[in-house]
Design an enzyme around this catalytic site. Structure first.
Site, PDB file in Angstrom:
ATOM      1  N   ARG A  24       0.833  -1.218   0.000  1.00 24.66           N
ATOM      2  CA  ARG A  24       0.000   0.000   0.000  1.00 24.66           C
ATOM      3  C   ARG A  24       0.867   1.269   0.000  1.00 24.66           C
ATOM      4  O   ARG A  24       0.968   1.965  -0.992  1.00 24.66           O
ATOM      5  CB  ARG A  24      -0.935  -0.037   1.225  1.00 24.66           C
ATOM      6  CG  ARG A  24      -2.066   0.972   1.166  1.00 24.66           C
ATOM      7  CD  ARG A  24      -1.687   2.359   1.616  1.00 24.66           C
ATOM      8  NE  ARG A  24      -1.136   2.420   2.961  1.00 24.66           N
ATOM      9  CZ  ARG A  24      -0.560   3.508   3.458  1.00 24.66           C
ATOM     10  NH1 ARG A  24      -0.459   4.611   2.742  1.00 24.66           N
ATOM     11  NH2 ARG A  24      -0.053   3.498   4.673  1.00 24.66           N
ATOM     12  N   ASP A  25       1.569   1.535   1.095  1.00 23.16           N
ATOM     13  CA  ASP A  25       2.355   2.772   1.182  1.00 23.16           C
ATOM     14  C   ASP A  25       3.480   2.716   0.151  1.00 23.16           C
ATOM     15  O   ASP A  25       3.822   3.724  -0.474  1.00 23.16           O
ATOM     16  CB  ASP A  25       2.942   2.912   2.601  1.00 23.16           C
ATOM     17  CG  ASP A  25       3.219   4.355   2.985  1.00 23.16           C
ATOM     18  OD1 ASP A  25       3.441   5.180   2.097  1.00 23.16           O
ATOM     19  OD2 ASP A  25       3.241   4.648   4.205  1.00 23.16           O
ATOM     20  N   HIS A 216       4.920   4.568  12.730  1.00 25.15           N
ATOM     21  CA  HIS A 216       4.980   4.483  11.266  1.00 25.15           C
ATOM     22  C   HIS A 216       6.018   5.515  10.802  1.00 25.15           C
ATOM     23  O   HIS A 216       5.712   6.696  10.669  1.00 25.15           O
ATOM     24  CB  HIS A 216       3.575   4.796  10.733  1.00 25.15           C
ATOM     25  CG  HIS A 216       3.433   4.797   9.252  1.00 25.15           C
ATOM     26  ND1 HIS A 216       2.811   3.776   8.557  1.00 25.15           N
ATOM     27  CD2 HIS A 216       3.795   5.701   8.295  1.00 25.15           C
ATOM     28  CE1 HIS A 216       2.795   4.050   7.269  1.00 25.15           C
ATOM     29  NE2 HIS A 216       3.399   5.224   7.085  1.00 25.15           N
ATOM     30  N   HIS A 218       8.886   7.115   8.252  1.00 25.95           N
ATOM     31  CA  HIS A 218       9.512   7.226   6.927  1.00 25.95           C
ATOM     32  C   HIS A 218      10.971   7.633   7.159  1.00 25.95           C
ATOM     33  O   HIS A 218      11.311   8.200   8.202  1.00 25.95           O
ATOM     34  CB  HIS A 218       8.756   8.250   6.070  1.00 25.95           C
ATOM     35  CG  HIS A 218       7.442   7.713   5.563  1.00 25.95           C
ATOM     36  ND1 HIS A 218       7.274   7.221   4.294  1.00 25.95           N
ATOM     37  CD2 HIS A 218       6.237   7.554   6.182  1.00 25.95           C
ATOM     38  CE1 HIS A 218       6.020   6.802   4.132  1.00 25.95           C
ATOM     39  NE2 HIS A 218       5.370   6.990   5.269  1.00 25.95           N
ATOM     40  N   CYS A 249       4.171   9.427   0.341  1.00 26.07           N
ATOM     41  CA  CYS A 249       2.794   9.852   0.113  1.00 26.07           C
ATOM     42  C   CYS A 249       2.792  10.841  -1.039  1.00 26.07           C
ATOM     43  O   CYS A 249       3.478  11.866  -0.971  1.00 26.07           O
ATOM     44  CB  CYS A 249       2.208  10.488   1.368  1.00 26.07           C
ATOM     45  SG  CYS A 249       0.541  11.090   1.072  1.00 26.07           S
ATOM     46  N   ASN A 258       9.438   4.310   3.419  1.00 19.04           N
ATOM     47  CA  ASN A 258       9.218   3.915   4.816  1.00 19.04           C
ATOM     48  C   ASN A 258      10.472   3.251   5.376  1.00 19.04           C
ATOM     49  O   ASN A 258      11.358   2.837   4.633  1.00 19.04           O
ATOM     50  CB  ASN A 258       8.109   2.859   4.887  1.00 19.04           C
ATOM     51  CG  ASN A 258       6.734   3.430   4.650  1.00 19.04           C
ATOM     52  OD1 ASN A 258       6.384   3.756   3.538  1.00 19.04           O
ATOM     53  ND2 ASN A 258       5.961   3.558   5.700  1.00 19.04           N
TER      54      ASN A 258
HETATM   55  P1  HMG Z   1     -13.208  14.414  -2.870  1.00 23.04           P
HETATM   56  O1  HMG Z   1     -12.891  14.833  -4.268  1.00 23.04           O
HETATM   57  O2  HMG Z   1     -13.448  15.486  -1.854  1.00 23.04           O
HETATM   58  O3  HMG Z   1     -14.416  13.394  -2.897  1.00 23.04           O
HETATM   59  O4  HMG Z   1     -12.019  13.486  -2.382  1.00 23.04           O
HETATM   60  P2  HMG Z   1     -15.979  13.632  -2.678  1.00 23.04           P
HETATM   61  O5  HMG Z   1     -16.347  13.096  -1.355  1.00 23.04           O
HETATM   62  O6  HMG Z   1     -16.311  15.075  -2.983  1.00 23.04           O
HETATM   63  O7  HMG Z   1     -16.607  12.731  -3.836  1.00 23.04           O
HETATM   64  C1  HMG Z   1     -16.412  13.067  -5.220  1.00 23.04           C
HETATM   65  C2  HMG Z   1     -16.660  11.874  -6.105  1.00 23.04           C
HETATM   66  O8  HMG Z   1     -15.666  10.864  -5.809  1.00 23.04           O
HETATM   67  C3  HMG Z   1     -17.991  11.178  -5.864  1.00 23.04           C
HETATM   68  O9  HMG Z   1     -18.409  10.651  -7.128  1.00 23.04           O
HETATM   69  C4  HMG Z   1     -17.689  10.017  -4.969  1.00 23.04           C
HETATM   70  O10 HMG Z   1     -18.570   8.929  -5.078  1.00 23.04           O
HETATM   71  C5  HMG Z   1     -16.304   9.636  -5.473  1.00 23.04           C
HETATM   72  P3  HMG Z   1     -19.530  11.399  -7.993  1.00 23.04           P
HETATM   73  O11 HMG Z   1     -20.738  11.469  -7.082  1.00 23.04           O
HETATM   74  O12 HMG Z   1     -18.951  12.761  -8.305  1.00 23.04           O
HETATM   75  O13 HMG Z   1     -19.653  10.498  -9.176  1.00 23.04           O
HETATM   76  N1  HMG Z   1     -15.542   9.011  -4.389  1.00 23.04           N
HETATM   77  C6  HMG Z   1     -14.948   7.806  -4.467  1.00 23.04           C
HETATM   78  N2  HMG Z   1     -14.832   6.899  -5.452  1.00 23.04           N
HETATM   79  C7  HMG Z   1     -14.172   5.756  -5.168  1.00 23.04           C
HETATM   80  N3  HMG Z   1     -13.607   5.494  -3.966  1.00 23.04           N
HETATM   81  C8  HMG Z   1     -13.687   6.373  -2.966  1.00 23.04           C
HETATM   82  C9  HMG Z   1     -14.367   7.588  -3.211  1.00 23.04           C
HETATM   83  N4  HMG Z   1     -14.610   8.653  -2.427  1.00 23.04           N
HETATM   84  C10 HMG Z   1     -15.332   9.506  -3.157  1.00 23.04           C
HETATM   85  N5  HMG Z   1     -13.153   6.097  -1.771  1.00 23.04           N
HETATM   86  C11 HMG Z   1     -11.157  11.728  -0.970  1.00 23.04           C
HETATM   87  C12 HMG Z   1     -11.988  13.020  -1.048  1.00 23.04           C
HETATM   88  C13 HMG Z   1     -10.946  11.433   0.492  1.00 23.04           C
HETATM   89  C14 HMG Z   1     -11.953  10.635  -1.648  1.00 23.04           C
HETATM   90  C15 HMG Z   1      -9.835  11.960  -1.712  1.00 23.04           C
HETATM   91  O14 HMG Z   1      -9.203  13.069  -1.161  1.00 23.04           O
HETATM   92  C16 HMG Z   1      -8.885  10.758  -1.605  1.00 23.04           C
HETATM   93  O15 HMG Z   1      -9.154   9.711  -2.156  1.00 23.04           O
HETATM   94  N6  HMG Z   1      -7.744  10.933  -0.883  1.00 23.04           N
HETATM   95  C17 HMG Z   1      -6.801   9.837  -0.663  1.00 23.04           C
HETATM   96  C18 HMG Z   1      -5.381  10.339  -0.669  1.00 23.04           C
HETATM   97  C19 HMG Z   1      -4.451   9.188  -0.369  1.00 23.04           C
HETATM   98  O16 HMG Z   1      -4.773   8.034  -0.597  1.00 23.04           O
HETATM   99  N7  HMG Z   1      -3.254   9.488   0.165  1.00 23.04           N
HETATM  100  C20 HMG Z   1      -2.279   8.489   0.510  1.00 23.04           C
HETATM  101  C21 HMG Z   1      -2.644   7.681   1.723  1.00 23.04           C
HETATM  102  S1  HMG Z   1      -2.325   8.527   3.266  1.00 23.04           S
HETATM  103  C22 HMG Z   1      -0.657   8.166   3.617  1.00 23.04           C
HETATM  104  O17 HMG Z   1       0.026   7.640   2.783  1.00 23.04           O
HETATM  105  C23 HMG Z   1      -0.144   8.421   5.004  1.00 23.04           C
HETATM  106  C24 HMG Z   1       0.066   7.151   5.835  1.00 23.04           C
HETATM  107  O18 HMG Z   1       0.966   6.267   5.203  1.00 23.04           O
HETATM  108  C25 HMG Z   1       0.600   7.509   7.228  1.00 23.04           C
HETATM  109  C26 HMG Z   1       1.807   8.444   7.197  1.00 23.04           C
HETATM  110  O19 HMG Z   1       2.806   8.131   6.538  1.00 23.04           O
HETATM  111  O20 HMG Z   1       1.696   9.476   7.882  1.00 23.04           O
HETATM  112  C27 HMG Z   1      -1.265   6.408   6.037  1.00 23.04           C
HETATM  113 MG    MG Z   2       3.142   6.433   5.250  1.00 17.64          MG
END
Ligand code: HMG
Ligand code: MG
Length: 307
Positions: A24-25, A216, A218, A249, A258
């Site tokens: 995933r990450d 967690h 990095h 990220c 990581n």
């Molecule tokens: P948004 O654009 O605000 O979404 O994104 P929305 O709620 O306004 O919805 C817009 C449209 O997207 C809608 O469709 C929803 O159904 C669809 P429409 O009605 O327009 O046809 N939609 C989705 N479709 C599929 N799957 C979904 C989904 N959600 C909405 N889940 C959102 C908001 C949160 C979805 C977006 O910002 C997003 O996906 N962000 C994810 C970013 C990400 O994955 N970052 C990396 C992971 S975090 C990380 O790595 C840190 C970590 O490792 C810890 C660390 O290191 O600190 C965990």
């Molecule tokens: Mg991370």
């Protein structure tokens, strides 16, 4: 020689859990989109190497992280064992997609800072809770286990220093939604050992025991292993790591790989702390994955053992 000399430290836990985040990450941040079959093979190899928990993918918006847009197909390929592997879900839509595939463990991911909440989730710091609250409530009602991440615990690329009290307030609030564990993310790898100890102590003082916490790290500044050692000495027993040191990220400027699982296993083996992980198999897996990605693993242990 494939293992370090073991000099046990009786003050440390006998056994810890490595929570593998490579699929995933690791893969969310790669330029190359790895084919779904290769992801499944990566995960099978990690299972075979003895990793007890493997975060397989994310049910985030596919436009936001195209690298993991094949989450549902991957779950199909993994079959029954894949259902016990945690996946990231940001919202109810993500939860629905995960539940449709029979997933039993999900992870929400909040931000300790305003800017990263907006960049990563398109929500303000407060709005993120409105998104997570019904997601966790529904997951729990359906009998799913929920992990909560809190990002930018040790510094933020836009806001700089992040006060410990702010991290504890946000982290506790995420945990209290109904999570079984809170993972403290050093998203951009700026933390140092004393900071780790102080943050863990602050969480303990707020009522969260070590058993409810994971770390967690990095490795941007080469501190991940030192920070893991500080956490281990503090009594933490769940460590996130990524095989081969992949990771980062896409929405956090300057986030790099990581803590490499191999580096962590080498350290823990030397201290006589059990992980159940076969280091040789892990290194072979990283070499194989590096071949697919077209660049060598940044892990020092992988380099040393595969040279
Ligand atoms: P948004 O654009 O605000 O979404 O994104 P929305 O709620 O306004 O919805 C817009 C449209 O997207 C809608 O469709 C929803 O159904 C669809 P429409 O009605 O327009 O046809 N939609 C989705 N479709 C599929 N799957 C979904 C989904 N959600 C909405 N889940 C959102 C908001 C949160 C979805 C977006 O910002 C997003 O996906 N962000 C994810 C970013 C990400 O994955 N970052 C990396 C992971 S975090 C990380 O790595 C840190 C970590 O490792 C810890 C660390 O290191 O600190 C965990
Ligand atoms: Mg991370």
């Amino acid at each position: 020689m494939r293992t370090p000399q073991v000099v046990p430290d009786p003050t440390l836990p006998e056994r810890v859990t490595i929570y593998e985040v490579g699929p995933r990450d690791g893969l969310q941040n790669e330029q190359t989109v790895v084919p779904t079959e290769a992801k499944a093979e990566f995960i099978h190899r990690l299972v075979d190497a003895g990793l007890p928990v493997i975060e397989s993918t994310s049910f985030v918006h596919p436009r936001w992280v195209p690298q993991l847009a094949d989450a549902a197909d991957l779950l199909d390929l993994l079959g029954e064992p894949g259902r016990d592997m945690p996946v990231l879900v940001p919202n109810e839509r993500g939860l629905d997609r995960a539940v449709e595939k029979g997933v039993r463990h999900v992870a929400i991911f909040g931000s300790a800072t305003e800017t990263f909440a907006q960049r990563n989730l398109n929500r303000s710091l407060d709005e993120q809770f409105a998104m997570f609250e019904p997601t966790v409530a529904r997951a729990r009602a359906a009998g799913l286990d929920v992990r909560a991440y809190v990002s930018m615990c040790f510094g933020d690329p836009w806001e700089g220093e992040v006060p410990i009290e702010q991290v504890v307030t946000v982290g506790k609030r995420l945990y209290d939604l109904g999570a079984s564990q809170l993972s403290l993310g050093d998203t951009i790898g700026v933390g140092t050992a004393g900071h780790v100890t102080a943050l863990l102590q602050a969480f303990n003082d707020s009522g969260l025991p070590n058993e409810s916490l994971a770390v967690h790290f990095h490795d941007t500044y080469g501190q991940a292993l030192s920070n893991a050692t500080a956490a281990l000495r503090h009594g933490i027993t769940t460590f996130d790591a990524s095989t081969g040191g992949l990771g980062g990220c896409p929405y956090a400027k300057s986030a790099t790989g990581n803590l490499a699982t191999e580096d962590l296993v080498w350290l823990l083996s030397g201290l006589g702390v059990e992980t159940g992980v076969d280091l040789d198999k892990l290194v072979e897996t990283s070499v194989w994955m590096a071949g697919r990605l077209g660049r060598p693993s940044p892990s020092r242990v992988v380099k040393a053992l595969s040279g």
